[in-house]
Each structure stands twice: as structure tokens, then as C-alpha cells.
Design a protein around this motif. Structure first.
Motif, PDB file in Angstrom:
ATOM      1  N   ILE A  44     -35.658   7.309 -34.547  1.00  0.00           N
ATOM      2  CA  ILE A  44     -36.888   8.056 -34.752  1.00  0.00           C
ATOM      3  C   ILE A  44     -38.007   7.025 -34.824  1.00  0.00           C
ATOM      4  N   SER A  94     -33.283   9.592 -28.231  1.00  0.00           N
ATOM      5  CA  SER A  94     -31.910  10.083 -28.372  1.00  0.00           C
ATOM      6  C   SER A  94     -30.903   9.169 -27.672  1.00  0.00           C
ATOM      7  N   ASN A 125     -30.611   6.604 -30.522  1.00  0.00           N
ATOM      8  CA  ASN A 125     -30.502   7.267 -31.830  1.00  0.00           C
ATOM      9  C   ASN A 125     -31.517   6.757 -32.853  1.00  0.00           C
ATOM     10  N   ARG A 144     -36.179  17.588 -40.859  1.00  0.00           N
ATOM     11  CA  ARG A 144     -35.487  18.096 -39.673  1.00  0.00           C
ATOM     12  C   ARG A 144     -34.767  19.389 -40.025  1.00  0.00           C
ATOM     13  N   LEU A 174     -31.472   7.867 -36.838  1.00  0.00           N
ATOM     14  CA  LEU A 174     -31.612   9.312 -36.991  1.00  0.00           C
ATOM     15  C   LEU A 174     -31.280   9.806 -38.397  1.00  0.00           C
ATOM     16  N   ASN A 191     -34.252  16.712 -30.568  1.00  0.00           N
ATOM     17  CA  ASN A 191     -33.156  15.868 -30.109  1.00  0.00           C
ATOM     18  C   ASN A 191     -32.104  16.777 -29.485  1.00  0.00           C
ATOM     19  N   ILE A 238     -38.544  10.937 -30.677  1.00  0.00           N
ATOM     20  CA  ILE A 238     -37.113  10.696 -30.828  1.00  0.00           C
ATOM     21  C   ILE A 238     -36.598   9.953 -29.608  1.00  0.00           C
ATOM     22  N   TYR A 278     -37.321  17.618 -35.355  1.00  0.00           N
ATOM     23  CA  TYR A 278     -37.853  16.646 -36.313  1.00  0.00           C
ATOM     24  C   TYR A 278     -39.371  16.790 -36.383  1.00  0.00           C
TER      25      TYR A 278
END
Length: 178
Positions: A98, A93, A96, A66, A115, A48, A91, A55
Motif C-alpha cells: 500500500i 497488488s 503486495n 479496508r 498489505l 485489490n 495498491i 482500501y
């Protein structure tokens, strides 16, 4: 023995992942440094760029871990306990989140959380051994490999699914260019 190598470029360093370790390769000096000896079966990693975290899911430990990168000292943090055998991880990003795959026998699902590990949500169920996830976050596409079955793409909420390829071999790695 399956080996899958994921590669991510961060600054002038490249992060490499094998089943045994996560390594840093300095493109300028060509020096390889082991960042973390996994001690667990890991099939994927993601980075990320916003929060500068690596991660990775631990397949038999049923969790996602992580650590901060770059860092002088690697400190692992458990993000979330997963269901059975998390393999693929990606991810998002932008939102936000996973995303990861889970398998129970030959069937599985795709799950998402924030996250920080909160707000777990099942995105797709009854998949044929989902193993690899990759994202095109710019266009909001998720690419999924279901081992020995198919490669498909769908929206991040698993709507608008499109079959890309039927497969009858064991695909354990995939990357996309964006």
C-alpha cells in the motif's frame, strides 16, 4: 467543498466513492447501493483484485481502513496508523504494498507498507503537498500530483523521476489508462 469520485469496475458492478460514501452501481440493473457511509473525510479508494479488498485512507483520522468486497456484510478493518493527513492511496497488488501520501502543512511524503500494515517505509520526503497517487504497475511507474505544483512520474522506489506538467491549480483527482 471538494468532491473527487474514484471509479473501479468489479465484475458487473462499479464502485463509486465520494467524500460521503462508497457506493456500488450495478451496470445491469442500474441500481445504486451505499456500501459504507464514511463519516470521515476520504479523498481516495483503491481495490485489490487479488485479495478482494477495498482500501481507503481517512484524512483526519490518520489511518487506512479496508473491507472485503464483494460481501454481504461490510466489516471494517484498520490496516495501519499513518502520519498526518493521508490523502492519496494506491495498491501495488503485484508486490503486495500500500502506498499513500501524507501532508504536514504544505510539505509531505509518500509512505509504503505491506498489505497487512507492517514494514512501513518512507519512499519520498519534502514533497510539495503530495495529494494523488496512481500506479502503472505493469511498467512500474508511480504518478504523483503535488497540489498547486506539478504532476510527475517516478519508479515505485521514487528513483528516475520525470516532470510531466507544472500546475498552478488545485488538482485533487487523476487517473491513468493502462
Amino acid at each position: 467543498m471538494m468532491i473527487c469520485i474514484n471509479v473501479f469496475q468489479v465484475h458487473r458492478e462499479t464502485l463509486l466513492h465520494t467524500n460521503a460514501s462508497i457506493k456500488e452501481f450495478d451496470l445491469q440493473t442500474r441500481k445504486v447501493t451505499v456500501l459504507y457511509e464514511l463519516g470521515a473525510t476520504v479523498y481516495s479508494i483503491d481495490y485489490n483484485f487479488k485479495n478482494k479488498q477495498v482500501y481507503f485512507p481517512r484524512y483526519f483520522n490518520n489511518d487506512i481502513m479496508r473491507f472485503g468486497y464483494p460481501a454481504h456484510c461490510i466489516i471494517l478493518h484498520k490496516v495501519v496508523s499513518t502520519g498526518n493527513r493521508p490523502a492519496g492511496l494506491a495498491i501495488d497488488s503485484t508486490r503486495n504494498h500500500i502506498y499513500w501520501t501524507e501532508s504536514i502543512g504544505s510539505f509531505g511524503r509518500i509512505v509504503r507498507c505491506d498489505l497487512d500494515g507492517s514494514n512501513k517505509t518512507v519512499i519520498a520526503q519534502n514533497l510539495d503537498y503530495p495529494f494523488v497517487l496512481r500506479f502503472d504497475v505493469i511498467n512500474s511507474w508511480m504518478y504523483v500530483v503535488e497540489r498547486f505544483a506539478k504532476i510527475s512520474k517516478s519508479r515505485l522506489d521514487f528513483t528516475e523521476q520525470h516532470l510531466l506538467e507544472n500546475i498552478d491549480s488545485d488538482v485533487i483527482c487523476m487517473d491513468i489508462g493502462t
